[in-house]
Design a protein around this motif. Structure first.
Motif, PDB file in Angstrom:
ATOM      1  N   PHE A  55       0.830  -1.207   0.000  1.00  0.00           N
ATOM      2  CA  PHE A  55       0.000   0.000   0.000  1.00  0.00           C
ATOM      3  C   PHE A  55       0.872   1.268   0.000  1.00  0.00           C
ATOM      4  CE2 PHE A  55      -2.506  -3.335   2.023  1.00  0.00           C
ATOM      5  CZ  PHE A  55      -3.645  -3.320   1.222  1.00  0.00           C
ATOM      6  N   ILE A  56       2.010   1.214   0.710  1.00  0.00           N
ATOM      7  CA  ILE A  56       2.903   2.374   0.762  1.00  0.00           C
ATOM      8  C   ILE A  56       3.460   2.673  -0.624  1.00  0.00           C
ATOM      9  CG2 ILE A  56       4.981   3.318   1.827  1.00  0.00           C
ATOM     10  CD1 ILE A  56       2.566   2.851   3.710  1.00  0.00           C
ATOM     11  N   ARG A  57       3.702   1.643  -1.407  1.00  0.00           N
ATOM     12  CA  ARG A  57       4.255   1.845  -2.757  1.00  0.00           C
ATOM     13  C   ARG A  57       3.269   2.547  -3.693  1.00  0.00           C
ATOM     14  NH1 ARG A  57       7.089  -4.154  -3.375  1.00  0.00           N
ATOM     15  NH2 ARG A  57       8.926  -3.678  -2.061  1.00  0.00           N
ATOM     16  N   SER A  58       2.009   2.603  -3.285  1.00  0.00           N
ATOM     17  CA  SER A  58       1.038   3.329  -4.118  1.00  0.00           C
ATOM     18  C   SER A  58       1.213   4.841  -4.014  1.00  0.00           C
ATOM     19  CB  SER A  58      -0.383   2.939  -3.694  1.00  0.00           C
ATOM     20  OG  SER A  58      -0.642   3.376  -2.365  1.00  0.00           O
ATOM     21  N   ILE A  59       2.040   5.285  -3.049  1.00  0.00           N
ATOM     22  CA  ILE A  59       2.333   6.717  -2.901  1.00  0.00           C
ATOM     23  C   ILE A  59       3.538   7.037  -3.785  1.00  0.00           C
ATOM     24  CG2 ILE A  59       2.925   8.560  -1.286  1.00  0.00           C
ATOM     25  CD1 ILE A  59       1.788   6.774   0.965  1.00  0.00           C
ATOM     26  N   VAL A  60       3.304   7.700  -4.902  1.00  0.00           N
ATOM     27  CA  VAL A  60       4.388   7.974  -5.863  1.00  0.00           C
ATOM     28  C   VAL A  60       4.658   9.462  -6.023  1.00  0.00           C
ATOM     29  CG1 VAL A  60       4.043   5.826  -7.092  1.00  0.00           C
ATOM     30  CG2 VAL A  60       2.735   7.846  -7.751  1.00  0.00           C
ATOM     31  N   SER A  61       3.721  10.333  -5.629  1.00  0.00           N
ATOM     32  CA  SER A  61       3.951  11.781  -5.755  1.00  0.00           C
ATOM     33  C   SER A  61       3.196  12.498  -4.644  1.00  0.00           C
ATOM     34  CB  SER A  61       3.506  12.298  -7.122  1.00  0.00           C
ATOM     35  OG  SER A  61       2.101  12.165  -7.291  1.00  0.00           O
ATOM     36  N   GLU A  62       3.653  13.733  -4.360  1.00  0.00           N
ATOM     37  CA  GLU A  62       3.046  14.468  -3.271  1.00  0.00           C
ATOM     38  C   GLU A  62       1.609  14.863  -3.578  1.00  0.00           C
ATOM     39  OE1 GLU A  62       5.451  17.774  -2.263  1.00  0.00           O
ATOM     40  OE2 GLU A  62       7.177  16.561  -1.681  1.00  0.00           O
ATOM     41  N   GLY A  63       1.280  15.059  -4.859  1.00  0.00           N
ATOM     42  CA  GLY A  63      -0.058  15.499  -5.211  1.00  0.00           C
ATOM     43  C   GLY A  63      -1.081  14.388  -5.265  1.00  0.00           C
ATOM     44  N   ASP A  64      -0.622  13.146  -5.398  1.00  0.00           N
ATOM     45  CA  ASP A  64      -1.559  12.022  -5.499  1.00  0.00           C
ATOM     46  C   ASP A  64      -2.117  11.656  -4.132  1.00  0.00           C
ATOM     47  OD1 ASP A  64      -1.110  11.912  -8.187  1.00  0.00           O
ATOM     48  OD2 ASP A  64       0.439  10.350  -8.050  1.00  0.00           O
ATOM     49  N   GLU A  65      -3.290  11.073  -4.152  1.00  0.00           N
ATOM     50  CA  GLU A  65      -3.928  10.616  -2.931  1.00  0.00           C
ATOM     51  C   GLU A  65      -3.777   9.089  -2.798  1.00  0.00           C
ATOM     52  OE1 GLU A  65      -5.358  12.426  -0.585  1.00  0.00           O
ATOM     53  OE2 GLU A  65      -4.980  14.336  -1.638  1.00  0.00           O
ATOM     54  N   ALA A  66      -3.686   8.648  -1.570  1.00  0.00           N
ATOM     55  CA  ALA A  66      -3.654   7.211  -1.255  1.00  0.00           C
ATOM     56  C   ALA A  66      -4.739   6.945  -0.241  1.00  0.00           C
ATOM     57  CB  ALA A  66      -2.283   6.795  -0.744  1.00  0.00           C
ATOM     58  N   PRO A  67      -5.988   6.870  -0.707  1.00  0.00           N
ATOM     59  CA  PRO A  67      -7.112   6.809   0.226  1.00  0.00           C
ATOM     60  C   PRO A  67      -7.088   5.585   1.139  1.00  0.00           C
ATOM     61  CG  PRO A  67      -7.828   6.333  -2.003  1.00  0.00           C
ATOM     62  CD  PRO A  67      -6.415   6.835  -2.110  1.00  0.00           C
TER      63      PRO A  67
END
Length: 783
Positions: free
Chosen positions: A691-703
């Motif tokens: 799930f952490i790897r789904s965070i790729v940029s500061e602007g994207d959301e990881a709900p």
């Protein structure tokens, strides 16, 4: 017996009277013969005397004629001669020369009369002439003849007397011998009669004893006709039955007398009865594995002992059946238990190996193939631990039935132990048929099974090995095991067919397993520690202990290399114990050194939740190392922790009551059911790196990550993000108030001596000079 004795006595009396009558007749005949012989001898003697008298009288008469002065005497002698002649003529004894003598007497008397007449006339000359020419020659011939006949008759009379004497002596001697022989014969016959009568009395006594014992014996007994070479069961009439047989079979005595031996045998055993009777003719008297049928139709297992006997004076056969139904039933149950699994009723390893051996030998003699399928249930341990052993047993029973229905009638499904099954497929046309059978088993097992009030879907991993009878029968089992290992390594719910290269892989695994077993005892294992830091300050707040294996030949091995082997071989509990103890020792060393207290997280296998006494192991490690329980945290994967039953939940609560913290590792990859998590004794949630790897940029959301953090914080739990590898991920997590971070961005696993070095930057750059001692969060759901 009495009738036989009477017959023998009557026969003896008849013989006695016949012998007596014959002896009397013989004696009478002997006396008549002797009397006749004596009469004949007397007649010859009398005739001899008459002839002698006649001769004397004739001679005297001749002298008187010549001497006229003796005429008176001459007349007397002539009278005597006439009387003697009359006696000879009147004798009953036949005289051969009687007529000749009469003629000669007549000639002599004629000449004598002529001479007397001449003398009477005074004619002396004529008288002399008659005398010289007629009388004297006639007299001479008569005298000679009489002399001869007298001698003959006297000799005959003497012979008769002698013969009568010797015959009498012979008769007396023979009579004596005969009487002696008769006495001896009579004595012997009497002794024989007495012996026979005694024997018959003994037989009668035995028969009486036999009948008494027969009727009163508690052993069922039947008396039948003595079988012959051509006798069959339906012609072997029952002659008698004792009371015990009446009670045991339910037939009355009269009903037994109207039955044959075949009537108490089941119809399907009549051929066996014929075989038994033939064996009986050959001298066999004991028979096992015989079945008898009672009047109610109940089939009883019996053993037969037979003996020849005498019944009512005739040869017969006594049959003694012993009811061994209970013993045979127990023996069969013991045999079944020895060769069948107690839980499922399937053949066990012994019976499976025996059938495998037989089919292997048969395939060596005839073309064809057979195959062995090793079946291992997927995740059975999880089901057994979560739902309980009773549910696990019920699942094994259902699976056994599915396996039995999924194979052909001539094939064998066996349980080797635990959740391991084996299938033996016989008489295959080609090796590919085994793969088809394995796929059919997959389909059968995928259908939900009713267990513990719910429907469970279970899968299985199958290893397949086929053979045409070459090599050893155990090779097929070994090859199927190798194929099963490869199939489990490639994933679950599949089957793999054995190939030659798999053997090398299996040997490699076996070697590694043995090395691991030895390596744990040699302290070849080592711990590396991956730091966890505060997301806001970067301060190290704890470490996670990660095991490595320093193999003597292979070098440093990662957990992915040996942890699966440890789980499959059962070494995982021993491995977990070592890791737990070693981590506690290290934490205690830090706490008592300049480093200070460093909380340590230790991974625990899901199997430890219900086995190997996890609570006792934790208590023992804390007591041995004197570590503060607040510095120890146990990490359990979500898939192993959440489904656990109440027993496992109570175990974790007991561990938590010691002061030890509980963490859910890889959160989000398992059940993720909030209602289940609310009742779980837990302190920390670790968000899985996927799930952490789904965070790729500061602007994207990881709900999902946001939801996990919010959920954990709302429950009062500490949240740790695993697998943080970029600054973007760290910044995002910090902005979402994730308390702690762990990953390669922070640090790779390091040696224990490097932990102090890792702490130096935090000591110089922050006001916190050492890791904070964790406190128990105020979680309303904590028990």
């Amino acid at each position: 017996m009495r009738l036989g004795t009477g017959r023998m006595s009557a026969s003896g009396s008849l013989f006695f009277w016949v012998t007596c009558a014959g002896s009397v007749l013989l004696v009478v005949a002997v006396f008549v013969g002797l009397f006749s012989l004596h009469s004949w001898s007397d007649q010859h003697e009398a005739q001899s005397r008459s002839l002698a008298t006649l001769r004397t009288d004739v001679a005297l008469e001749q002298e008187g004629i010549r001497d006229p002065t003796a005429s008176v005497a001459t007349d007397r002698f002539q009278d005597e001669a006439e009387r003697a002649l009359s006696l000879i003529m009147a004798s009953p004894t036949q005289l051969a020369d009687r007529s000749t003598i009469v003629e000669m007497i007549g000639a002599y008397q004629a000449a004598a009369s002529a001479q007397v007449a001449a003398l009477g006339r005074g004619d002396l000359q004529a008288a002399n002439r008659i005398y010289a020419s007629e009388e004297d020659p006639a007299f001479t011939r008569l005298d000679a003849k009489l002399s001869t006949v007298v001698s003959t008759e006297a000799a005959s009379a003497a012979v008769g007397v002698a013969l009568a004497f010797w015959i009498s002596m012979g008769i007396f001697a023979a009579a004596g011998i005969g009487i002696l022989v008769l006495v001896l014969f009579a004595r012997r016959r009497h002794a024989r009669i007495v012996a026979v009568e005694a024997a018959q009395r003994v037989v009668a006594a035995r028969e009486e004893t036999f009948r008494s014992l027969f009727d009163e014996s508690p052993q069922p007994m039947l008396v039948t006709m003595l079988p012959t070479a051509s006798t069959e069961g339906d012609r072997l009439q029952i002659l008698s039955a004792n009371q015990a047989a009446v009670t045991a079979y339910g037939y009355s005595h009269d009903e037994f007398l109207a039955m044959t031996l075949a009537d108490i045998r089941p119809d399907e055993d009549l051929d066996l009865l014929v075989t038994n009777l033939q064996a009986l003719q050959s001298g066999r008297m004991h028979f096992d594995d015989v079945r008898h049928e009672t009047k109610s139709g109940e089939i009883r297992e019996v053993e037969i002992d037979a003996r020849q006997t005498v019944f009512n004076g005739h040869s017969a056969l006594i049959i003694c059946p012993s009811d061994v139904t209970d013993r045979v039933k127990l023996q069969r149950e013991l045999e079944h238990q020895a060769f069948h699994d107690a839980l499922t009723g399937l053949p066990n390893r012994s019976l499976f190996n025996d059938r495998l051996k037989h089919v292997h030998e048969r395939m060596q003699r005839s073309p064809g193939y057979y195959a062995v399928l090793m079946v291992d249930l997927d995740n059975f341990k999880t089901v057994n631990d979560s739902l309980g052993h009773a549910a696990g047993d019920a699942l094994l029973v259902e699976v056994s039935q599915r396996l039995t229905t999924g194979i052909r009638p001539g094939d064998t499904a066996a349980r080797l132990g635990g959740d391991e099954f084996a299938i033996l497929l016989e008489d295959l046309d080609n090796p590919a048929a085994a793969s088809v059978a394995a796929e059919r088993l997959h389909e059968v097992l995928r259908v939900p099974l009713p267990v513990a009030g719910r429907d469970l879907t279970i899968t299985a991993t199958v290893g397949v090995a086929s053979s045409s009878g070459g090599g050893a029968s155990t090779d097929a089992v070994r090859n199927a095991d190798v194929a099963l290992y490869v199939a489990k390594a490639d994933g679950k719910d599949r089957h793999t067919i054995y190939s030659d290269h798999m053997h090398d892989t299996a040997m490699e695994r076996l070697t590694l397993e043995q090395d691991l077993r030895v390596g744990i005892g040699r302290n070849e294992l080592m711990l590396m520690y991956q730091p966890k830091v505060d997301a806001q300050t970067g301060t190290m707040v704890g470490v996670e202990a990660l095991v490595r294996w320093n193999h003597p030949q292979r070098g440093l091995l990662s957990p992915d290399t040996f942890i699966p082997i440890a789980e499959q071989s059962g070494l995982i509990n021993e491995l977990d114990t070592w890791v737990l103890t070693a981590a506690c020792w290290q934490a205690q060393q830090w706490a008592t050194s300049n480093v200070g207290p460093v909380p340590v997280a230790v991974n625990v296998s899901g199997r430890s939740l219900v086995s190997c006494k996890l609570l006792e192991r934790v208590v023992d490690a804390l007591r041995t190392t004197c570590l503060d329980p607040r510095l120890l945290e146990l990490e359990i994967t979500e898939s192993a922790a959440i489904p656990q039953n109440s027993e496992a939940m109570a175990l974790l609560q007991s561990v938590r009551d010691l002061g030890v913290r509980i963490a859910i590792d890889d959160f989000g990859t398992g059940y993720s059911v909030l209602s289940r998590l609310e009742g779980f004794p837990v302190d920390t949630l670790k968000i899985d790196l996927s799930f952490i790897r789904s965070i790729v940029s500061e602007g994207d959301e990881a709900p999902i990550v946001d939801a996990m953090i919010a959920m954990g914080l709302s429950l009062g739990l500490k949240v740790v993000a695993e697998g943080v590898e970029t600054d973007v991920q760290r910044a995002y997590l910090a902005s979402r108030n994730c308390p702690e971070l762990q990953g390669y961005l922070i640090s790779r696993p390091i040696a224990p001596e490097m932990v102090a070095t890792f702490l130096l930057p935090t000591r110089t750059n922050t006001t916190t000079t050492e890791p904070r001692l964790p406190t128990r969060p105020n979680v309303k759901t904590a028990a």
